[in-house]
Design a protein around this motif. Structure first.
Motif, PDB file in Angstrom:
ATOM      1  N   ILE B   3      -0.073   3.860  12.369  1.00 44.55           N
ATOM      2  CA  ILE B   3      -0.373   5.173  11.804  1.00 44.55           C
ATOM      3  C   ILE B   3      -1.221   5.061  10.548  1.00 44.55           C
ATOM      4  N   HIS B   4      -0.894   4.074   9.694  1.00 47.15           N
ATOM      5  CA  HIS B   4      -1.544   4.052   8.399  1.00 47.15           C
ATOM      6  C   HIS B   4      -3.015   3.684   8.481  1.00 47.15           C
ATOM      7  N   ASN B  44       1.914   3.917  -4.171  1.00 48.57           N
ATOM      8  CA  ASN B  44       2.904   4.221  -5.197  1.00 48.57           C
ATOM      9  C   ASN B  44       4.237   3.704  -4.689  1.00 48.57           C
ATOM     10  N   GLU B  45       4.613   2.544  -5.168  1.00 47.73           N
ATOM     11  CA  GLU B  45       5.819   1.923  -4.618  1.00 47.73           C
ATOM     12  C   GLU B  45       7.093   2.644  -5.009  1.00 47.73           C
ATOM     13  N   ASN B  46       6.983   3.566  -5.967  1.00 48.80           N
ATOM     14  CA  ASN B  46       8.167   4.331  -6.370  1.00 48.80           C
ATOM     15  C   ASN B  46       8.284   5.668  -5.653  1.00 48.80           C
ATOM     16  N   ILE B  91       5.676   8.751   2.600  1.00 42.30           N
ATOM     17  CA  ILE B  91       6.461   8.632   1.365  1.00 42.30           C
ATOM     18  C   ILE B  91       7.155   7.281   1.313  1.00 42.30           C
ATOM     19  N   ARG B  92       7.725   6.883   2.452  1.00 45.68           N
ATOM     20  CA  ARG B  92       8.450   5.617   2.469  1.00 45.68           C
ATOM     21  C   ARG B  92       7.504   4.428   2.319  1.00 45.68           C
ATOM     22  N   MET B  93       6.253   4.596   2.782  1.00 50.89           N
ATOM     23  CA  MET B  93       5.263   3.531   2.626  1.00 50.89           C
ATOM     24  C   MET B  93       4.618   3.579   1.242  1.00 50.89           C
ATOM     25  N   GLY B  94       4.807   4.699   0.548  1.00 50.82           N
ATOM     26  CA  GLY B  94       4.192   4.846  -0.765  1.00 50.82           C
ATOM     27  C   GLY B  94       2.737   5.268  -0.712  1.00 50.82           C
ATOM     28  N   MET B  95       2.323   5.880   0.386  1.00 51.75           N
ATOM     29  CA  MET B  95       0.911   6.248   0.546  1.00 51.75           C
ATOM     30  C   MET B  95       0.640   7.636  -0.027  1.00 51.75           C
ATOM     31  N   GLU B  96       0.589   7.643  -1.353  1.00 52.82           N
ATOM     32  CA  GLU B  96       0.506   8.904  -2.074  1.00 52.82           C
ATOM     33  C   GLU B  96      -0.786   9.670  -1.762  1.00 52.82           C
ATOM     34  N   SER B  97      -1.900   8.969  -1.733  1.00 53.45           N
ATOM     35  CA  SER B  97      -3.170   9.678  -1.526  1.00 53.45           C
ATOM     36  C   SER B  97      -3.228  10.325  -0.145  1.00 53.45           C
ATOM     37  N   GLU B  98      -2.628   9.657   0.825  1.00 56.56           N
ATOM     38  CA  GLU B  98      -2.573  10.244   2.165  1.00 56.56           C
ATOM     39  C   GLU B  98      -1.713  11.509   2.150  1.00 56.56           C
TER      40      GLU B  98
END
Lengths: 347, 255
Positions: B3-4, B44-46, B91-98
Motif C-alpha cells: 500500500i505504501h 512520524n514515528e510517534n 497512522i501505524r506506519m507513521g506516514m503523516e504526509s500521506e
C-alpha cells in the motif's frame, strides 16, 4: 491394578488413549454420548484428512475397528457420566444408563463443538441456502455427491471461502485462532478445483495460518498448482440479488472495494469449546480455562493433567487441536495415567 | 505492490519526455513513461502514540488490517476515498504526509458506529476517526469542524452554569460557525412555538434565555470539571508536542 481407566469420549484422542492402554494390558471403558465411536471426523462426515489425504472413514474408522477388537476395551455408547466421586486410584462414575463404573483414573476426551454460523448473521448462513460451512462441504465430498449448491443442486462456478468464522472475533467472544481452518479451507479449495476445474475458488482472509509444514503442502500448493485465489479482506456482508449471492468487502492490499457475485459461500467455521463443558466441569470437578476449554494444569510434568489429580484431558477438549495432535495427546495421556498409577503404588 | 508504494505513482510523479535517449536507447514519448522516485523521509514515528493519546484513539494498536471497518462504513459507501482501515494503516506506519492528503475528508465520519460493531479486535474505529480529526485540528492542519465547535459551546456552558440552555447553545454555535441565526427554518420553528406552546412554558423559556439559569452551588463542581479538562488538554498537548510545534513556528517566523 484391577480397576479400569475411564475414557470420556470416543473421538481420535479417546480412541488413541484406549489403544495405548490396551497395548500394555490395561483395561479401559469408553463412555461416548453419541451412538457410535469416531468423534467429529466420523460423526460430522469429514472427507480427506490433513495431512495424509486419507479418507476420514478409513483412517479414523480404522482406529475405531482397532479399539473395538480389543477385549480389554469396553465401549458404552449413547451414555454420559452424570455423577463422579472418589480419589486417584479409586473413582466411581455414575452413568446416564444407570450403571456405575469404578475407575482408577479418568481421561477426558470430550472434544469440541463446531461454531454455529448463525451467530454471524451478516454472512448469510441460515438466510441463504447456498451459504454453507466447511463441514457441509466435507460432507458433500465424503458422501460422493460432489460439491453442489444446496438450493438447486447445480455445480457452482464461483465459490468464496470466508476464513475466521467464529474465530479471532471479540464481537462474539471468540478470541482464539481455531488453528485448523486455514489449512482445511485450502484443502477444500483444492478438492473443489479438482472436482470442478471450471470453478473459481476465492479465499478471503485476515491472515493465513497454515502453520508448520502445511505452508507448502496446502497454502502454496493451492495457489501455485490449483490457482486458488487468496484475497486479504474480511467480508462485510453476504446478500443476494435473487439469483447469486453477493459478497461485499474491500481488497485491503489494493485498497479497492469489492462486490462480487458467487454461487456458493463457504464459512470456515472454528472450534468452540464443547457446549457440554460447563456440565463436564461441574460433574468431574475440573477447571475450565478462560475461553471455556478444559484447563491443562501441568504442561511439563504429567501430560494432560487437569486441576483434579487422577483426571486427565487430551485432544480438542483442551483447545483447538488437529486430529494428529489429538491422537498424540490421547496416547500421551494414557502414559500419564500409567505413571500416575506407579506413583500411587510407591507412595 | 504494498500500500505504501501507491503514493509513488500519483499523476504528479509521472513524466514523459518528448526527446530522450538513455545509453543509446530512445525513450521518447508516452511509451516510455517514467515514474519519478520519491524518497519518503518524513515518517512520524510517534504518530500512533499521538492518536492514542486522544480520546477514542486508545486501541488503534490492536488493528490487524482486516478491513471490516471500511467494509461496514456508511461514508465509504458514498465516497471510496473515505477509508478508515487505510488511515489506521498510515497512522501505524507513521506516514503523516500521506494522512494529510486526506485531511479534508477524515472529519466526515458520521459516527454511525457500524465499524465499531464489525471490528473483530475492538479497535473502536469510530473513536479513532474522532481522535484523528481532533489531531488534525490541534496540529493546525484543519479548521475546527462544526461538531468541535458544538462540543465546545456545549461544554463551556455546562462548566459555567451546570445547565444547558438550548437557545444560547444555538446562538453561540451559529455565531462560531459563521452562520446567520435567522435561518428560514429557525424563524418558522420559533413562530410555531409561539403559536403552539402553552404560555407558562413560553414565559419560562423566555426568562431562561435572558437570565441563563444556573445549578445551585455550582462553583465547586465547575472548578473541578474545569481542572480535569485542563489536565487532559495539557496531557494531550504534551503527547502531541504542541509546545515544540509552536516554538518551531516562532523560529520560522523570526528567520
Amino acid at each position: 491394578m484391577s480397576k479400569p481407566v475411564l475414557i470420556i469420549g470416543g473421538g481420535p484422542a479417546g480412541l488413541a488413549a484406549a489403544h495405548s492402554l490396551a497395548t500394555v494390558g490395561k483395561e479401559s471403558v469408553i463412555v461416548e454420548k453419541e451412538d457410535r465411536l469416531g468423534g467429529a471426523p466420523i460423526l460430522s462426515g469429514y472427507a480427506k484428512l490433513v495431512p495424509t489425504g486419507e479418507w476420514a472413514k478409513d483412517a479414523i474408522g480404522g482406529m475405531v475397528k482397532r479399539v473395538e477388537a480389543e477385549s480389554s476395551v469396553k465401549v458404552v455408547t449413547g451414555t454420559k457420566v452424570t455423577d463422579f466421586d472418589g480419589s486417584p486410584g479409586n473413582f466411581t462414575a455414575k452413568l446416564s444408563n444407570g450403571d456405575a463404573v469404578d475407575a482408577e483414573a479418568v481421561i477426558v476426551c470430550s472434544g469440541f463443538t463446531h461454531f454455529d454460523s448463525v451467530n454471524k448473521p451478516e454472512w448469510g448462513f441460515g438466510t441463504y441456502e447456498d451459504v454453507v460451512t466447511t463441514t457441509q462441504v466435507e460432507q458433500m465430498i465424503s458422501s460422493g455427491q460432489g460439491v453442489r449448491c444446496p438450493s438447486d443442486d447445480r455445480k457452482p462456478q464461483r465459490v468464496a471461502i470466508l476464513l475466521c468464522v467464529g474465530s479471532r472475533d471479540r464481537q462474539i467472544g471468540r478470541e482464539w485462532c481455531s488453528k485448523i481452518c486455514c489449512t482445511v479451507s485450502s484443502n477444500i479449495a483444492m478438492e473443489i478445483r479438482e472436482e470442478l476445474p471450471d470453478c473459481h475458488v476465492y479465499i478471503y482472509y485476515m491472515d493465513i495460518r497454515t502453520f508448520g509444514l502445511y505452508e507448502t503442502k496446502y497454502y502454496w500448493k493451492s495457489q501455485e498448482e490449483f490457482k486458488v485465489k487468496y484475497i486479504k479482506a474480511r467480508i462485510a456482508e453476504v446478500t443476494s440479488d435473487g439469483e447469486k449471492l453477493i459478497v461485499k468487502g474491500e481488497d485491503t492490499l489494493v485498497k479497492r472495494p469489492i462486490t462480487i457475485p458467487f454461487d456458493m459461500v463457504v464459512h470456515a467455521i472454528g472450534m468452540d469449546p464443547n457446549v457440554d463443558n460447563p456440565e463436564i466441569s461441574e460433574t468431574l470437578g475440573i477447571d475450565l480455562e478462560t475461553h471455556g476449554f478444559i484447563d491443562v494444569a501441568n504442561r511439563y510434568g504429567a501430560m494432560g493433567a487437569t486441576s483434579r489429580p487422577g483426571v486427565y484431558v487430551a485432544g480438542s477438549a483442551t483447545g483447538p487441536e488437529t486430529i494428529d495432535d489429538s491422537i498424540a495427546q490421547g496416547h500421551a495421556a494414557a502414559m500419564a495415567v500409567l505413571s500416575g498409577a506407579r506413583d500411587l503404588k510407591t507412595a | 505492490m504494498p500500500i505504501h508504494e501507491k503514493s509513488l505513482i500519483r499523476p504528479e510523479n509521472l513524466t514523459t519526455h518528448e526527446e530522450l535517449t538513455l545509453d543509446g536507447v530512445d525513450v521518447s514519448g508516452h511509451w516510455s513513461t517514467f515514474i519519478e522516485t520519491r524518497v519518503v523521509n518524513d515518517y512520524n514515528e510517534n504518530l500512533q502514540e499521538e492518536i492514542a493519546a486522544l480520546p477514542g484513539g486508545e486501541e488503534i494498536h490492536r488493528c490487524w488490517q482486516c478491513g471490516s471497518c471500511t467494509n461496514a462504513c456508511t461514508v465509504n459507501a458514498i465516497n471510496e476515498d473515505f477509508n478508515p482501515r487505510y488511515w489506521i494503516y498510515l497512522i501505524r506506519m507513521g506516514m503523516e504526509s500521506e494522512l494529510l492528503r486526506d485531511k479534508d475528508i477524515i472529519w466526515q465520519c458520521v459516527s454511525c458506529n457500524k465499524c465499531t460493531y464489525a471490528c473483530p479486535r475492538d479497535v473502536f474505529p469510530e473513536g479513532v476517526m474522532k481522535a484523528t480529526a481532533h489531531w488534525l485540528e490541534r496540529k493546525g492542519h484543519t479548521e475546527k469542524s462544526p461538531s468541535t465547535h458544538f462540543d465546545e459551546v456545549f461544554t463551556e456552558q455546562i462548566v459555567k452554569t451546570g445547565k444547558i440552555e438550548e437557545s444560547r447553545t444555538m446562538r453561540r454555535f451559529f455565531s462560531r460557525t459563521g452562520q446567520a441565526l435567522a435561518q428560514p427554518w429557525m424563524i418558522e420553528m420559533v413562530k410555531r412555538m409561539l403559536r403552539g406552546l402553552p404560555i407558562g412554558l413560553l414565559t419560562r423559556m423566555g426568562l431562561a434565555t435572558l437570565v441563563a439559569p444556573k445549578t445551585n452551588d455550582w462553583s465547586k463542581a465547575s472548578a473541578a470539571i474545569q481542572e480535569y479538562i485542563d489536565e487532559q488538554h495539557e496531557k494531550q498537548a504534551q503527547a502531541l508536542s504542541l509546545a515544540e510545534l509552536v516554538e518551531t513556528a516562532k523560529q520560522d517566523v523570526a528567520a
